[in-house]
Design a protein around this motif. Sequence first.
Motif, mmCIF file in Angstrom:
data_model
loop_
_atom_site.group_PDB
_atom_site.id
_atom_site.type_symbol
_atom_site.label_atom_id
_atom_site.label_comp_id
_atom_site.label_asym_id
_atom_site.label_seq_id
_atom_site.Cartn_x
_atom_site.Cartn_y
_atom_site.Cartn_z
ATOM 1 N N LEU A 169 -6.411 3.941 4.356
ATOM 2 C CA LEU A 169 -6.880 3.179 5.334
ATOM 3 C C LEU A 169 -5.670 2.305 5.642
ATOM 4 O O LEU A 169 -5.488 1.542 5.374
ATOM 5 C CB LEU A 169 -8.220 3.324 5.038
ATOM 6 C CG LEU A 169 -9.301 3.474 4.749
ATOM 7 C CD1 LEU A 169 -10.888 3.131 5.059
ATOM 8 C CD2 LEU A 169 -9.448 5.346 5.634
ATOM 9 N N GLN B 16 9.479 -8.614 10.775
ATOM 10 C CA GLN B 16 8.510 -9.390 10.072
ATOM 11 C C GLN B 16 9.636 -9.136 8.490
ATOM 12 O O GLN B 16 10.505 -10.368 8.775
ATOM 13 C CB GLN B 16 7.240 -8.637 9.428
ATOM 14 C CG GLN B 16 6.000 -8.410 10.471
ATOM 15 C CD GLN B 16 5.023 -8.259 9.533
ATOM 16 O OE1 GLN B 16 4.196 -8.235 9.221
ATOM 17 N NE2 GLN B 16 5.127 -6.269 9.866
ATOM 18 N N GLY C 115 1.291 -1.168 -0.039
ATOM 19 C CA GLY C 115 -0.121 0.050 -0.029
ATOM 20 C C GLY C 115 1.018 0.963 0.109
ATOM 21 O O GLY C 115 0.441 2.166 -0.574
HETATM 22 C C1 LIG Z 1 7.548 -13.266 9.716
HETATM 23 C C2 LIG Z 1 7.745 -12.976 8.768
HETATM 24 C C3 LIG Z 1 8.847 -12.337 8.016
HETATM 25 C C4 LIG Z 1 9.097 -12.755 6.392
HETATM 26 N N1 LIG Z 1 10.147 -12.548 6.189
HETATM 27 C C5 LIG Z 1 9.808 -12.588 4.970
HETATM 28 C C6 LIG Z 1 11.151 -12.138 3.625
HETATM 29 O O1 LIG Z 1 12.413 -12.690 4.622
HETATM 30 N N2 LIG Z 1 11.180 -11.759 2.080
HETATM 31 C C7 LIG Z 1 9.744 -11.462 1.996
HETATM 32 O O2 LIG Z 1 9.518 -11.256 0.587
HETATM 33 N N3 LIG Z 1 8.527 -11.534 2.791
HETATM 34 C C8 LIG Z 1 8.659 -11.664 4.029
HETATM 35 N N4 LIG Z 1 7.138 -11.498 4.992
HETATM 36 C C9 LIG Z 1 6.307 -11.637 4.051
HETATM 37 C C10 LIG Z 1 6.321 -10.476 3.821
HETATM 38 O O3 LIG Z 1 5.969 -9.765 5.002
HETATM 39 C C11 LIG Z 1 4.579 -9.721 3.781
HETATM 40 O O4 LIG Z 1 4.226 -10.407 1.980
HETATM 41 C C12 LIG Z 1 4.660 -8.344 3.397
HETATM 42 O O5 LIG Z 1 4.130 -7.875 4.063
HETATM 43 C C13 LIG Z 1 2.818 -8.414 2.147
HETATM 44 O O6 LIG Z 1 2.732 -6.441 1.812
HETATM 45 P P1 LIG Z 1 1.837 -6.382 2.061
HETATM 46 O O7 LIG Z 1 1.400 -4.799 1.771
HETATM 47 O O8 LIG Z 1 0.311 -6.757 1.241
HETATM 48 O O9 LIG Z 1 0.669 -6.923 3.732
HETATM 49 P P2 LIG Z 1 0.557 -6.592 4.554
HETATM 50 O O10 LIG Z 1 2.726 -6.607 5.293
HETATM 51 O O11 LIG Z 1 -0.052 -7.800 5.967
HETATM 52 O O12 LIG Z 1 -0.105 -5.272 5.143
HETATM 53 C C14 LIG Z 1 -0.887 -4.997 4.872
HETATM 54 C C15 LIG Z 1 -1.910 -3.945 5.867
HETATM 55 O O13 LIG Z 1 -2.922 -4.183 5.567
HETATM 56 C C16 LIG Z 1 -3.980 -4.047 6.930
HETATM 57 N N5 LIG Z 1 -5.356 -4.174 6.926
HETATM 58 C C17 LIG Z 1 -5.541 -5.192 6.581
HETATM 59 N N6 LIG Z 1 -6.941 -5.541 7.106
HETATM 60 C C18 LIG Z 1 -7.847 -3.957 6.538
HETATM 61 C C19 LIG Z 1 -8.488 -3.463 6.509
HETATM 62 N N7 LIG Z 1 -10.006 -4.309 6.675
HETATM 63 N N8 LIG Z 1 -8.974 -2.615 6.668
HETATM 64 C C20 LIG Z 1 -8.185 -1.264 7.226
HETATM 65 N N9 LIG Z 1 -6.565 -2.095 6.847
HETATM 66 C C21 LIG Z 1 -6.348 -3.526 6.800
HETATM 67 C C22 LIG Z 1 -2.992 -4.514 8.244
HETATM 68 O O14 LIG Z 1 -2.978 -3.670 9.279
HETATM 69 C C23 LIG Z 1 -1.511 -4.354 7.347
HETATM 70 O O15 LIG Z 1 -1.283 -3.391 8.518
HETATM 71 C C24 LIG Z 1 7.449 -12.341 6.035
HETATM 72 C C25 LIG Z 1 6.153 -12.243 6.472
HETATM 73 C C26 LIG Z 1 6.353 -12.316 8.110
HETATM 74 C C27 LIG Z 1 5.181 -12.292 9.138
#
Ligand SMILES: Cc1cc2nc3c(=O)[nH]c(=O)nc-3n(C[C@H](O)[C@H](O)[C@H](O)COP(=O)(O)OP(=O)(O)OC[C@H]3O[C@@H](n4cnc5c(N)ncnc54)[C@H](O)[C@@H]3O)c2cc1C
Length: 293
Positions: free
Chosen positions: A47, A58, A30
């Motif tokens: 949001l 993470q 985002g």
């Molecule tokens: C322990 C751990 C280690 C990891 N290691 C790696 C790594 O080394 N390399 C790698 O590439 N990936 C890794 N990952 C995966 C990586 O963290 C995720 O792929 C990445 O965070 C995804 O990003 P995103 O923005 O799609 O989702 P997210 O980081 O999950 O962000 C989504 C956001 O949306 C918000 N949200 C959810 N629902 C709602 C709602 N209804 N209304 C408003 N807000 C909402 C959440 O609070 C969150 O802040 C790891 C994950 C974890 C947990």
Amino acid sequence: MQRRGFSKEQVFKGDDAVLPVLIIGAGPVGLVLSILLTKLGINCTVLERNKAFSKHPQAHFINNRSMEIFRKIDGLVEEIQRSQPPVDLWRKFVYCTSLSGSILGSVDHIQPQDLEHVVSPVSVAHFSQYKLTMLLLKQLENLGFQTCVPESSEGNMQFREKKILMGHECVSIDTSNDFITVTASSVNNGKQVEKDIHCNILIGADGAGSTVRKLVGIDMRGEKDLQKLVSVHFLSKRLGQFLLKENPGMLFFIFNTEAIGVLVAHDLRQGEFVLQIPFYPPQQTIEDFSPKV
Ligand SMILES: Cc1cc2nc3c(=O)[nH]c(=O)nc-3n(C[C@H](O)[C@H](O)[C@H](O)COP(=O)(O)OP(=O)(O)OC[C@H]3O[C@@H](n4cnc5c(N)ncnc54)[C@H](O)[C@@H]3O)c2cc1C
């Protein structure tokens, strides 16, 4: 999701304003998307249901494709490369019976092409997600974004573009009009408040368990719940110094009859670690992992 009423010339009138783009979720996806859209001249608002950004490290390993996308963001790649630990401290995976016990094997997981710009113009990186989030927020601030919490004076402002609205959870989506209406729930002065926000384009960047995906009826494909892990985030300069001297690496796979876990060395020099321990409910409960244990 896009409704047919899209217009760049949208007039903003208080809470009835129709935002050009509303992004749900202020994770890396985002935040990066909001930077790239703003640079393309497309205004957006984000949001985020959490009131504050997580300090849990993470993700830490950033692949070539993510780094290539980051090249579009002024100075971000250079800042990651400057701030990450030297590659010799994280190129190895170590398999051992304990951190001070026998080494079963160690593997250099970095291929020459990862660093020599053969397959990609930019190398992989090792940089904790919460540090990346801080860099992305700095970029957004430079582009004129404001981060607001519901209790702040800004939090009571109308839903305008160039805002990251913390503590706002998307709870429903209505697509029956020419625009999309998102209902956002927040807690203001101890009271649950729901507000409607209108937008032309809605983007679900709300992670693996996406509410947006569920609300618009898109099924998750593939296997669910591949593994449950308990993550313990801790700081230990002593452990960092020990591993720097004995056997530096990024991941330490620990196998013995007492415990199994993967130690992720986020930064050996700062002594920042996450221990990931397999968790098997219902045989185990989260109480089995109390700080005392
Ligand atoms: C322990 C751990 C280690 C990891 N290691 C790696 C790594 O080394 N390399 C790698 O590439 N990936 C890794 N990952 C995966 C990586 O963290 C995720 O792929 C990445 O965070 C995804 O990003 P995103 O923005 O799609 O989702 P997210 O980081 O999950 O962000 C989504 C956001 O949306 C918000 N949200 C959810 N629902 C709602 C709602 N209804 N209304 C408003 N807000 C909402 C959440 O609070 C969150 O802040 C790891 C994950 C974890 C947990």
